[in-house]
Write an enzyme that holds these catalytic residues in place. Structure first.
Site, PDB file in Angstrom:
ATOM      1  N   ARG A  15       0.825  -1.223   0.000  1.00 34.49           N
ATOM      2  CA  ARG A  15       0.000   0.000   0.000  1.00 34.49           C
ATOM      3  C   ARG A  15       0.857   1.269   0.000  1.00 34.49           C
ATOM      4  O   ARG A  15       0.530   2.257   0.651  1.00 34.49           O
ATOM      5  CB  ARG A  15      -0.968   0.004   1.181  1.00 34.49           C
ATOM      6  CG  ARG A  15      -2.060  -1.046   1.102  1.00 34.49           C
ATOM      7  CD  ARG A  15      -3.013  -0.952   2.274  1.00 34.49           C
ATOM      8  NE  ARG A  15      -2.336  -1.270   3.523  1.00 34.49           N
ATOM      9  CZ  ARG A  15      -2.753  -0.897   4.722  1.00 34.49           C
ATOM     10  NH1 ARG A  15      -3.852  -0.186   4.848  1.00 34.49           N
ATOM     11  NH2 ARG A  15      -2.084  -1.234   5.801  1.00 34.49           N
ATOM     12  N   HIS A 707     -16.363  12.251   2.096  1.00 37.50           N
ATOM     13  CA  HIS A 707     -15.199  11.776   1.355  1.00 37.50           C
ATOM     14  C   HIS A 707     -14.279  12.916   0.951  1.00 37.50           C
ATOM     15  O   HIS A 707     -13.257  12.698   0.308  1.00 37.50           O
ATOM     16  CB  HIS A 707     -15.637  10.982   0.122  1.00 37.50           C
ATOM     17  CG  HIS A 707     -16.349   9.713   0.474  1.00 37.50           C
ATOM     18  ND1 HIS A 707     -17.700   9.669   0.694  1.00 37.50           N
ATOM     19  CD2 HIS A 707     -15.896   8.453   0.680  1.00 37.50           C
ATOM     20  CE1 HIS A 707     -18.046   8.422   1.008  1.00 37.50           C
ATOM     21  NE2 HIS A 707     -16.973   7.676   0.998  1.00 37.50           N
TER      22      HIS A 707
END
Length: 778
Positions: A15, A707
């Site tokens: 990641r 978001h």
């Protein structure tokens, strides 16, 4: 015979992309470092595929946030509100790009993000292109050319990947009336031709056009656009080899259109569209190469080599080896990166691990299939075939998978188990005793999972702190959250979910039939990665999962505390699901487990229970002909989970980033007392479906976008609520964010929720308070 890959995960094996982007947004690292990490990931991906033996390797499948947004930037489809971001001194193209994805609130600028929704029926979110009448397009970003050249410098000739022009337009949204987005094709095509001219000058051999809309229902305009576009591309670039990639289903009634297009290679999905092979083989032109999507790009189960070899041989018999390629069903961005990173035997025992395949292993499977079909008798290929046979056989017979008690409980279900005792109108009268104000405020459930909170979980799992010490820390954090919610005067509180890692993983860890990876991360949107549970067997609930923390939080306050659960359809959709029985059966098993939890929460004194189903629209089949079968079992599963409680208990559900118009009746059929939905990015547009339908139950349209890091002002939320009030009666409206707050920071969360509560109170000032006669009599 050649092998190809359609796309590879861009998050990095550990990641790396998530970490560098989040550090950049937090201003902890610089622009050059972000570019370097991106470059490292691309190089690793290309070299790995080359070393594995993939013949046709993709480029431009990497993205810093979203590949659809990449195309909007590339085509100059940049909404005018970002002009100030572009012109702000010191801002780069990357800053503009992230502003489009996340919004921009800095240095006196306050710009909202573009809308986000699901990529077909996956859990990946893309940034929705915004289109206007007569919109011009131009080549703004040369990323696709730059990355092809970058790979070429490594000695790798790649296949640039583009979303096909028809699919790109169909993925977008008209932001004004008076035109259809497909009408913009003549404005957009010249940009594609410009890109192809530049690639052609670099000696590109293959270009991949992703046109997944060919597996959906198309109108006459879209079909004519396909014919126009690909004829123009072929006429302009007779030498270029066009790879047309379709996936997520079969071509069905679009088969004749597709095979008539002047392309060189047609890719088909034989996992989601496994029944289409014979029809495609019969219809394919004499020269077109067929790419067989045999390795499942969306699930983690090993490929059945014997089955795949049989399919390949069938295609070879008809077309010859030179006209058959082997590939995954779709891009591998939906798969975790490398099974080799899974070293935790406790969560992922070897018996289960032997059945699995991640992106790196899927690449190897593609190459191995080619070797086996070519009758290569190397020890390595033969050993892999034998190991594959053993794994496939073990999976079919394993005692881990089947539970007779669970199967019998499903068979014993009655029709009445999927219905509440009374209709909503009668339940609503009894729920007046909850004494909630008009425009009642709440949140969707989670509060920020800070670095500190996540560190406690890691320390507990690694044995650094005891279970009692961990529980004390979570209890203290929960108590702080409850107290703070009381201070800002929220009406219905939540406990914050500090004990939870992920809204699906947390439940899967406590249910039988689930296994868990340590590094099975896949991208959900931007830097957000999730680690889907693995449903390998029959599902049941050994003991209560959430009652302890919900009851504890309720004991701290006289206000109502919501019990927070994830619904059966979402648990199914956001997991890697077993492929040896119908999904409907697995979903029903999960529904019964959630039903048990709902009933236990009610017994513990929790009067409001939320069963989140953000994925119910996502699971809708891509073809309308298949919708009703899915909706029947999906809605029934939700109702089974929710229908074991008294009328007085208020059931909420939550859905986000979905278009509801086509399934509004089915959402009403779910019969939740309150539904909360995402509407802020669309400026309440999604609410029109509920208004036109005359939705009977209560509804909480999200009034701000979680978001995005920007903090909305009270006035902004009041305007959205006023828009909502214009189409939905005030007595049906709740006030809430559009999603959970887990990924946000506490500072922005507190500021935003204070503004939200203030907005609700302003709406109440002008609201006429009506007390139903039924409530008075109680």
């Amino acid at each position: 015979m050649l092998t190809q890959n359609l796309g590879y995960p861009r998050i990095g094996s550990h990641r790396e992309l998530k970490k560098i982007c989040e550090n950049y947004w937090a201003e902890k690292t610089g622009y050059k470092n972000v570019l370097q990490v991106g470059k490292n990931i691309r190089h690793d991906n290309w070299l790995m595929q080359k070393d594995a033996g993939i013949n046709i390797i993709p480029a431009n499948d990497f993205s810093f946030y979203d590949h659809v947004l990449d195309h909007s930037l590339m085509f100059g489809a940049i909404p005018k509100r970002y002009n100030e971001v572009i012109m702000k001194k010191g801002n780069s193209e990357l800053d503009l790009y992230f502003a489009m994805a996340r919004g921009f609130q800095k240095d006196g600028l306050d710009v909202v993000a573009m809308e986000m929704t699901k990529w077909f029926d996956t859990n990946y979110h893309y940034i929705v292109p915004e289109f206007y009448k007569d919109q011009p397009f131009k080549l703004f970003s040369t990323k696709i050319i730059d990355e092809f050249y970058e790979a070429k410098q490594l000695g790798i000739i790649t296949k640039p990947v583009l979303i096909g022009p028809i699919s790109y337009l169909l993925l977008g949204k008209e932001k004004e009336t008076g035109f259809e987005k497909i009408d913009l094709i003549k404005n957009l095509l010249p940009v594609y031709l410009d890109i192809l001219t530049r690639l052609d000058a670099l000696d590109v051999e293959y270009v991949q056009f992703d046109e997944p809309f060919l597996t959906l229902d198309l109108g006459d305009k879209e079909k004519k656009a396909f014919e126009y576009v690909y004829k123009e591309i072929r006429k302009t670039f007779p030498r270029l080899k066009i790879v047309l990639a379709t996936y997520f289903g079969g071509l069905n009634n679009n088969l004749d259109l597709t095979v008539s297009l002047p392309i060189d290679v047609l890719h088909i999905d034989l996992v989601r569209g496994e029944d289409q092979l014979n029809d495609v083989l019969a219809a394919l032109s004499d020269k077109t190469i067929l790419s067989l999507g045999l390795v499942d790009g969306r699930n983690i189960w090993k490929n059945d080599f014997e089955k795949s070899i049989s399919i390949i041989n069938q295609a070879v018999e008809k077309l010859g080896k030179d006209r058959v390629w082997i590939a995954a069903s779709c891009s591998l961005i939906h798969s975790p990166v490398d099974l080799g990173n899974e070293t935790n035997e406790k969560n992922l025992p070897q018996e289960i691990k032997q059945w699995l395949s991640y992106a790196k292993q899927k690449v190897e499977e593609i190459v191995t299939l080619k070797k086996l079909v070519n009758n290569e008798t190397s020890a390595s290929a033969l050993q892999k075939l034998e190991e594959n046979k053993i794994a496939i056989s073990n999976k079919k017979t394993s005692a881990l998978i089947h539970d007779v008690v669970v199967k019998e409980r499903v068979l014993a279900l009655k029709d009445s188990d999927a219905f509440r005792l009374n209709t909503f109108s009668k339940r609503k009268v009894k729920q007046q005793k909850l004494n909630l104000p008009q425009y009642a405020t709440t949140t969707i459930g989670s509060f920020p999972q800070t670095v500190e909170v996540r560190s406690w979980r890691a320390k507990f799992k690694n044995g650094v702190i005891t279970e009692d010490e961990y529980n004390d820390l979570i209890a203290d954090e929960t108590a702080k959250a409850v107290k703070w919610q009381e201070e800002i005067d929220l009406d219905v509180l939540v406990h914050g979910e500090f004990e939870r890692n992920d809204m699906v993983e947390y439940f899967g860890e406590q249910l039988k039939g689930f296994a868990f990876s340590k590094n099975g991360w896949v991208q959900s949107y931007g830097s957000r990665c999730v680690k889907p549970p693995i449903i390998f067997g029959d599902v049941s609930r050994p003991k209560p999962m959430t009652v302890k923390w919900s009851a504890y939080a309720q004991s701290l306050t006289s206000k109502h505390m919501k019990g927070m659960l994830t619904g059966p359809v979402t648990i199914l959709q956001w997991s890697f699901v077993r492929n040896d029985q119908p999904r409907a059966e697995t979903c029903t098993q999960i529904a019964l487990a959630i039903r048990d939890e709902v009933c236990d929460l009610e017994k513990a004194g929790i009067k409001i229970i939320q069963i989140d189903e953000p994925a119910i629209r996502e699971g809708l089949p891509l073809r309308k002909v298949d919708w009703q079968t899915y909706l029947n079992w999906a809605v029934k599963a939700f109702k089974i989970s929710a229908s074991g409680v008294k009328d007085e208990t208020q059931i909420h559900t939550h859905m986000c980033y979905s278009e509801f118009n086509d399934i509004i009746q089915n959402i009403a059929d779910m019969d939740a007392d309150v539904i909360t939905i995402e509407t802020s990015r669309s400026q309440m547009e999604l609410l029109d479906a509920f208004a036109d339908f005359n939705y009977p139950n209560e509804i909480g349209p999200g009034v701000y976008d979680i978001h995005s890091p920007r903090v909305p002002k009270r006035e902004e939320m009041v305007k959205l609520l006023q828009r909502a009030k214009a189409v939905i009666p005030a007595e049906q409206l709740w006030v809430n964010p559009d999603c959970g707050l887990k990924t946000r920071g506490w500072d922005e969360t507190k500021k935003a929720l204070i503004e939200m509560v203030s907005a609700a109170k302003e709406m109440r000032k002008d609201a006429e308070i009506l007390i139903p006669e039924q409530h008075i009599s109680n």
